[in-house]
Every structure is written in structure tokens, then in C-alpha cells.
Design a protein around this motif. Structure first.
Motif, PDB file in Angstrom:
ATOM      1  N   GLY A  19      37.212  39.349  42.118  1.00 14.71           N
ATOM      2  CA  GLY A  19      36.035  38.245  42.581  1.00 14.71           C
ATOM      3  C   GLY A  19      36.708  36.915  42.686  1.00 14.71           C
ATOM      4  N   PRO A  20      36.218  35.703  42.361  1.00 14.59           N
ATOM      5  CA  PRO A  20      36.943  34.565  42.521  1.00 14.59           C
ATOM      6  C   PRO A  20      38.150  34.343  41.462  1.00 14.59           C
ATOM      7  CG  PRO A  20      34.910  34.489  40.754  1.00 14.59           C
ATOM      8  CD  PRO A  20      35.206  35.887  41.586  1.00 14.59           C
ATOM      9  N   PRO A  21      38.953  33.171  41.922  1.00 12.63           N
ATOM     10  CA  PRO A  21      40.157  33.106  41.216  1.00 12.63           C
ATOM     11  C   PRO A  21      40.308  33.142  39.816  1.00 12.63           C
ATOM     12  CG  PRO A  21      39.667  31.537  42.965  1.00 12.63           C
ATOM     13  CD  PRO A  21      38.434  32.154  42.830  1.00 12.63           C
ATOM     14  N   GLU A  22      39.263  32.626  39.297  1.00 12.64           N
ATOM     15  CA  GLU A  22      38.741  32.508  37.806  1.00 12.64           C
ATOM     16  C   GLU A  22      39.141  34.093  36.907  1.00 12.64           C
ATOM     17  OE1 GLU A  22      37.767  29.003  39.496  1.00 12.64           O
ATOM     18  OE2 GLU A  22      36.898  31.108  39.970  1.00 12.64           O
ATOM     19  N   GLY A  23      39.227  35.239  37.881  1.00 14.96           N
ATOM     20  CA  GLY A  23      39.535  36.402  37.186  1.00 14.96           C
ATOM     21  C   GLY A  23      40.907  36.606  36.963  1.00 14.96           C
ATOM     22  N   LEU A  24      41.595  35.835  37.560  1.00 19.00           N
ATOM     23  CA  LEU A  24      43.080  35.792  37.232  1.00 19.00           C
ATOM     24  C   LEU A  24      43.390  35.245  35.856  1.00 19.00           C
ATOM     25  CD1 LEU A  24      44.777  34.623  40.458  1.00 19.00           C
ATOM     26  CD2 LEU A  24      44.481  37.040  39.724  1.00 19.00           C
ATOM     27  N   ALA A  25      44.358  35.899  35.035  1.00 23.08           N
ATOM     28  CA  ALA A  25      44.585  35.294  33.684  1.00 23.08           C
ATOM     29  C   ALA A  25      46.121  35.523  33.415  1.00 23.08           C
ATOM     30  CB  ALA A  25      43.829  35.948  32.660  1.00 23.08           C
ATOM     31  N   VAL A  26      46.600  34.616  32.637  1.00 20.41           N
ATOM     32  CA  VAL A  26      48.014  34.679  32.252  1.00 20.41           C
ATOM     33  C   VAL A  26      47.891  35.700  31.042  1.00 20.41           C
ATOM     34  CG1 VAL A  26      50.154  33.411  31.230  1.00 20.41           C
ATOM     35  CG2 VAL A  26      48.336  32.507  32.987  1.00 20.41           C
ATOM     36  N   ILE A  27      48.982  36.663  30.933  1.00 20.70           N
ATOM     37  CA  ILE A  27      49.032  37.685  29.985  1.00 20.70           C
ATOM     38  C   ILE A  27      50.507  37.883  29.408  1.00 20.70           C
ATOM     39  CG2 ILE A  27      47.027  39.051  30.678  1.00 20.70           C
ATOM     40  CD1 ILE A  27      49.000  40.979  31.638  1.00 20.70           C
ATOM     41  N   ASP A  28      50.668  38.134  28.214  1.00 18.93           N
ATOM     42  CA  ASP A  28      52.165  38.528  27.794  1.00 18.93           C
ATOM     43  C   ASP A  28      52.544  40.041  27.980  1.00 18.93           C
ATOM     44  OD1 ASP A  28      53.506  36.151  26.898  1.00 18.93           O
ATOM     45  OD2 ASP A  28      51.481  36.210  25.420  1.00 18.93           O
ATOM     46  N   LEU A  29      53.638  40.237  28.564  1.00 16.23           N
ATOM     47  CA  LEU A  29      54.065  41.874  28.755  1.00 16.23           C
ATOM     48  C   LEU A  29      55.463  41.780  28.187  1.00 16.23           C
ATOM     49  CD1 LEU A  29      52.762  42.667  32.202  1.00 16.23           C
ATOM     50  CD2 LEU A  29      51.852  43.361  30.329  1.00 16.23           C
ATOM     51  N   PRO A  30      55.776  42.995  27.760  1.00 13.70           N
ATOM     52  CA  PRO A  30      57.285  43.517  27.296  1.00 13.70           C
ATOM     53  C   PRO A  30      58.210  43.286  28.645  1.00 13.70           C
ATOM     54  CG  PRO A  30      55.925  45.409  27.116  1.00 13.70           C
ATOM     55  CD  PRO A  30      55.166  44.209  27.591  1.00 13.70           C
ATOM     56  N   VAL A  31      59.414  42.689  28.551  1.00 16.04           N
ATOM     57  CA  VAL A  31      60.231  42.737  29.697  1.00 16.04           C
ATOM     58  C   VAL A  31      60.613  44.471  30.014  1.00 16.04           C
ATOM     59  CG1 VAL A  31      62.635  42.208  30.387  1.00 16.04           C
ATOM     60  CG2 VAL A  31      61.324  40.645  28.996  1.00 16.04           C
ATOM     61  N   PRO A  32      60.575  44.625  31.100  1.00 12.98           N
ATOM     62  CA  PRO A  32      60.271  46.207  31.630  1.00 12.98           C
ATOM     63  C   PRO A  32      62.023  46.403  31.685  1.00 12.98           C
ATOM     64  CG  PRO A  32      59.907  44.634  33.669  1.00 12.98           C
ATOM     65  CD  PRO A  32      59.987  43.730  32.295  1.00 12.98           C
ATOM     66  N   THR A  33      62.195  47.603  31.735  1.00 11.70           N
ATOM     67  CA  THR A  33      63.519  48.455  31.760  1.00 11.70           C
ATOM     68  C   THR A  33      63.635  48.962  33.321  1.00 11.70           C
ATOM     69  OG1 THR A  33      63.717  48.478  29.415  1.00 11.70           O
ATOM     70  CG2 THR A  33      65.196  49.904  30.907  1.00 11.70           C
ATOM     71  N   PRO A  34      64.618  48.711  33.944  1.00  8.91           N
ATOM     72  CA  PRO A  34      64.497  49.672  35.134  1.00  8.91           C
ATOM     73  C   PRO A  34      64.703  50.829  34.880  1.00  8.91           C
ATOM     74  CG  PRO A  34      66.604  48.098  35.190  1.00  8.91           C
ATOM     75  CD  PRO A  34      65.533  47.696  33.937  1.00  8.91           C
ATOM     76  N   ALA A  35      64.158  51.630  36.067  1.00  9.95           N
ATOM     77  CA  ALA A  35      64.160  53.210  35.915  1.00  9.95           C
ATOM     78  C   ALA A  35      65.375  53.585  36.867  1.00  9.95           C
ATOM     79  CB  ALA A  35      63.087  53.897  36.328  1.00  9.95           C
ATOM     80  N   HIS A  43      45.111  30.249  43.997  1.00 16.17           N
ATOM     81  CA  HIS A  43      44.262  31.157  44.779  1.00 16.17           C
ATOM     82  C   HIS A  43      42.992  30.425  45.179  1.00 16.17           C
ATOM     83  CE1 HIS A  43      45.463  35.476  44.610  1.00 16.17           C
ATOM     84  NE2 HIS A  43      46.512  34.794  43.880  1.00 16.17           N
ATOM     85  N   ARG A  44      42.682  29.351  44.272  1.00 14.79           N
ATOM     86  CA  ARG A  44      41.397  28.523  44.743  1.00 14.79           C
ATOM     87  C   ARG A  44      41.815  27.768  46.049  1.00 14.79           C
ATOM     88  NH1 ARG A  44      41.100  25.895  39.058  1.00 14.79           N
ATOM     89  NH2 ARG A  44      39.456  27.253  38.141  1.00 14.79           N
ATOM     90  N   LYS A  45      43.076  27.263  46.338  1.00 14.11           N
ATOM     91  CA  LYS A  45      43.594  26.665  47.488  1.00 14.11           C
ATOM     92  C   LYS A  45      43.516  27.394  48.449  1.00 14.11           C
ATOM     93  CE  LYS A  45      46.411  23.541  44.805  1.00 14.11           C
ATOM     94  NZ  LYS A  45      46.136  21.981  45.358  1.00 14.11           N
ATOM     95  N   MET A  46      43.735  28.656  48.468  1.00 11.73           N
ATOM     96  CA  MET A  46      43.705  29.646  49.683  1.00 11.73           C
ATOM     97  C   MET A  46      42.046  29.967  49.808  1.00 11.73           C
ATOM     98  SD  MET A  46      46.688  32.406  49.292  1.00 11.73           S
ATOM     99  CE  MET A  46      45.937  33.191  47.789  1.00 11.73           C
ATOM    100  N   ASP A  47      41.609  29.910  48.931  1.00  8.88           N
ATOM    101  CA  ASP A  47      39.859  30.405  49.206  1.00  8.88           C
ATOM    102  C   ASP A  47      39.354  29.387  49.887  1.00  8.88           C
ATOM    103  OD1 ASP A  47      40.489  32.678  47.957  1.00  8.88           O
ATOM    104  OD2 ASP A  47      38.993  32.623  46.513  1.00  8.88           O
ATOM    105  N   THR A  48      40.026  27.799  49.521  1.00  7.10           N
ATOM    106  CA  THR A  48      39.005  26.738  50.332  1.00  7.10           C
ATOM    107  C   THR A  48      39.699  26.630  51.719  1.00  7.10           C
ATOM    108  OG1 THR A  48      40.534  25.168  49.099  1.00  7.10           O
ATOM    109  CG2 THR A  48      38.391  25.875  48.090  1.00  7.10           C
ATOM    110  N   GLY A  49      40.711  27.365  51.911  1.00  5.40           N
ATOM    111  CA  GLY A  49      41.214  26.974  53.315  1.00  5.40           C
ATOM    112  C   GLY A  49      42.090  25.853  53.408  1.00  5.40           C
ATOM    113  N   GLU A  50      42.782  25.372  52.393  1.00  4.79           N
ATOM    114  CA  GLU A  50      43.542  24.067  52.448  1.00  4.79           C
ATOM    115  C   GLU A  50      45.020  24.232  52.703  1.00  4.79           C
ATOM    116  OE1 GLU A  50      44.171  21.931  48.495  1.00  4.79           O
ATOM    117  OE2 GLU A  50      42.193  22.896  48.234  1.00  4.79           O
ATOM    118  N   VAL A  51      45.290  25.668  52.606  1.00  9.89           N
ATOM    119  CA  VAL A  51      46.884  25.920  52.519  1.00  9.89           C
ATOM    120  C   VAL A  51      47.410  25.893  53.917  1.00  9.89           C
ATOM    121  CG1 VAL A  51      48.433  27.625  51.922  1.00  9.89           C
ATOM    122  CG2 VAL A  51      46.682  27.330  50.507  1.00  9.89           C
TER     123      VAL A  51
END
Length: 320
Positions: free
Chosen positions: A10-26, A304-312
Motif C-alpha cells: 500500500g502506501p510508503p509507510e508499509g516499508l520498514a528498515v530491518i536487520d538481516l545477516p550478510v548473505p553468502t554468495p552461492a 517513495h512518498r516523493k515518487m507517489d506525489t509526482g515530484e521526482v
């Protein structure tokens, strides 16, 4: 490491900063310490939930292109990649992270004169613009209308159409100021979002490259010349009406055509060749990248807010 995920569509507020382990390339993959992350219209479309039918679920990490330095490689990958600055396509997501995984086939070395920020501004948009015009069978001397020209994809389409010898390059945009900026990039006529204005603009166009789609897309069939071609390369305005094809059928005798275009249908070798050429051209100043703003990765919601308002105008780039 820090990452940004879609916790709720939905709106940009659905985005959240999270912590993840550093991935290992396969096997066949590389790990990249990101310097720049492109924020594209497709990211906004997936965040809104428009592509839910394609299997996107909560927790999805958006972002499809990054640039930075290779720090590790998986089995079967030449170790000489380590320490090299590259642009990378991460697929349908996975880019909004401090360290990204990419297939070795989807990375490209950066020319010395091209910054990581410029690379993610050009990398995907340049390919879609190039092959989108090719998909429309654009030829020198033909008139082109770019619908929704203020983003990085529209800006590249304008430049490539002008460089390709278009007889006219019209754009739809939201303001005279943006129109002036697009003229400096190759546009010859400026229309409003509905396609009106531009007293000296062509009455019809041989090619329309549509980045917007949405409810108003069918009205633009009236702006096609006989044998004109419209190619939809995006849907930042949402999906068109289900019966949009009826507008074409009502003008059957004009022999118009409509197509969608995705770079997924272009061979990897062809994408690589064109992208290499475009990166070199940009490093020489022959193609211009337009960056609207640099923001920290943690401010993806603001981007994403800036994109949604068309100002970019151009592209927003996230920096870890």
C-alpha cells in the motif's frame, strides 16, 4: 546489515528498515557492497501491491539495480571480480540492502568515468528505453510521444529517440518547468498529462512509448497515426481498463497496434552489449543521467512518498 522490506502493501509507510545477516554468495553469484541503489517505478508498483498476482508477499525487499564493489564470489566465479566496481541487476527485488547478491551474468564493470550513482540511474532505464523503441519498430524521421517523461526511463527514451533521428519528440509532463528541462534533453514539443497543449505539436504520432498506463491510457490511441504503434513499458499509473482494446477496435481502419515490453524478453548478451555501449556513452557525456536526490537507505519511505506525489524528475538514488 540494514535492509528495507515491504511489511505491508500500500502506501510508503508499509516499508520498514530491518536487520538481516550478510548473505553468502552461492555458486555463480557475487556479493556487492552497495554504493548506490536505484529507486524505480517498478519498486513503487510492487510496494503498492499492484503485482501481488506475481507472487510478491509481505517481507519482499524491493530494488532491482545496485552499484558498488564486489567483496566475495561464489563457486565457479572468477575471483578477479573481487575488488572491482560493478553495476548489477538483482532481479525482481533484493536491492534495498547494504550488501546485495547478484548472478555473475547480471553484473557489468563500471567505466572509470561513470559513478555508481549514474550507473543505477542509467542501467535499467537505458535498456528499457532502447529496446522499447526497437519493439515499436521506431525508424528515423518518425514522430514519437513519450507519455510520462519525467522519470529516468522517460528521460532516456527522449534522449534515445532524439539521437535516433526522430522527426519530433513530444512528451507529457506536469509542468512547464519540467517541459523546459526535457527540451534540453531532446524533446521538441511539451504536452500536459492528458496529451493536450503544444500548439505546434504533431496531430498524431507514429510511436507512443507509454510509461504510465492507468485509466487514461485508451485516450492516447486517438493520438496514433495510421499504422501507429503504442508500446507500454511501465504501469506507474496502475493497470489500464480491462476493455482498453475496444478503443483500438473502434478505429479499426487505422491499423494501429499495441504491445507491452519487458526487458526480460531480451537476451542477456544483447542487454549486456547495449548497456556497455550506454555506460561508455554516459562516461563520455554523450548520454545524460538526471538524479533528483540522494537519500540514505533508511529514508526509503521518503523516497517513495516523493515518487507517489509526482515530484521526482529523474531518479532518486539510495545510499547505504
Amino acid at each position: 546489515m540494514k535492509a528495507v522490506a515491504i511489511q505491508a502493501f500500500g502506501p510508503p509507510e508499509g516499508l520498514a528498515v530491518i536487520d538481516l545477516p550478510v548473505p553468502t554468495p552461492a555458486a555463480g553469484q557475487v556479493l556487492i557492497a552497495n554504493e548506490a541503489i536505484g529507486v524505480g517505478g517498478s519498486d513503487a508498483v510492487s510496494r503498492r501491491g499492484t503485482l501481488a498476482t506475481y507472487g510478491f508477499q509481505a517481507g519482499h525487499i524491493p530494488g532491482s539495480e545496485v552499484a558498488g564493489t564486489v567483496t566475495a564470489v561464489g563457486d565457479g566465479v572468477d575471483t578477479s571480480w573481487v575488488g572491482r566496481r560493478v553495476w548489477a541487476f538483482t532481479g525482481v527485488g533484493g536491492g534495498y540492502v547494504e550488501q546485495a547478491i547478484a548472478a555473475v551474468e547480471e553484473i557489468l564493470p563500471l567505466p572509470a568515468g561513470l559513478s555508481a550513482v549514474d550507473a543505477v540511474t542509467l542501467g535499467s532505464s537505458g535498456i528499457v528505453a532502447h529496446f522499447g523503441l526497437s519493439h515499436a519498430h521506431f525508424a528515423p524521421g518518425e514522430s514519437v510521444l513519450v507519455r510520462g517523461a519525467a522519470g529516468s526511463l522517460g528521460i532516456m527514451t527522449v534522449q534515445l529517440a532524439a539521437r535516433g533521428g526522430a522527426g519530433a519528440v513530444a512528451v507529457t509532463t506536469s509542468s512547464a518547468e519540467r517541459g523546459d528541462r526535457l527540451r534540453k534533453l531532446g524533446a521538441t514539443h511539451v504536452l500536459d498529462r492528458s496529451g493536450a497543449g503544444g500548439d505546434d505539436a504533431p496531430s498524431g504520432y507514429d510511436v507512443i512509448v507509454d510509461i504510465v498506463a492507468g485509466a487514461d491510457m485508451p485516450s492516447f490511441f486517438a493520438k496514433l497515426n495510421p499504422n501507429g504503434r503504442m508500446v507500454a513499458v511501465g504501469a506507474v499509473g496502475g493497470m489500464p481498463p480491462e476493455d482498453f482494446g475496444m478503443t483500438m477496435m473502434a478505429a479499426f481502419r487505422k491499423s494501429m497496434s499495441f504491445a507491452t515490453f519487458s526487458s526480460d524478453t531480451v537476451a542477456e548478451s544483447d542487454r549486456r552489449a547495449v548497456r556497455t555501449e550506454q555506460f561508455d556513452a554516459a562516461s563520455r557525456g554523450e548520454l545524460r543521467t538526471v538524479v533528483h536526490e540522494l537519500l540514505p537507505l533508511e529514508q526509503a519511505v521518503s523516497a517513495h512518498r516523493k515518487m507517489d506525489t509526482g515530484e521526482v524528475f529523474g531518479r532518486i538514488v539510495l545510499t547505504p
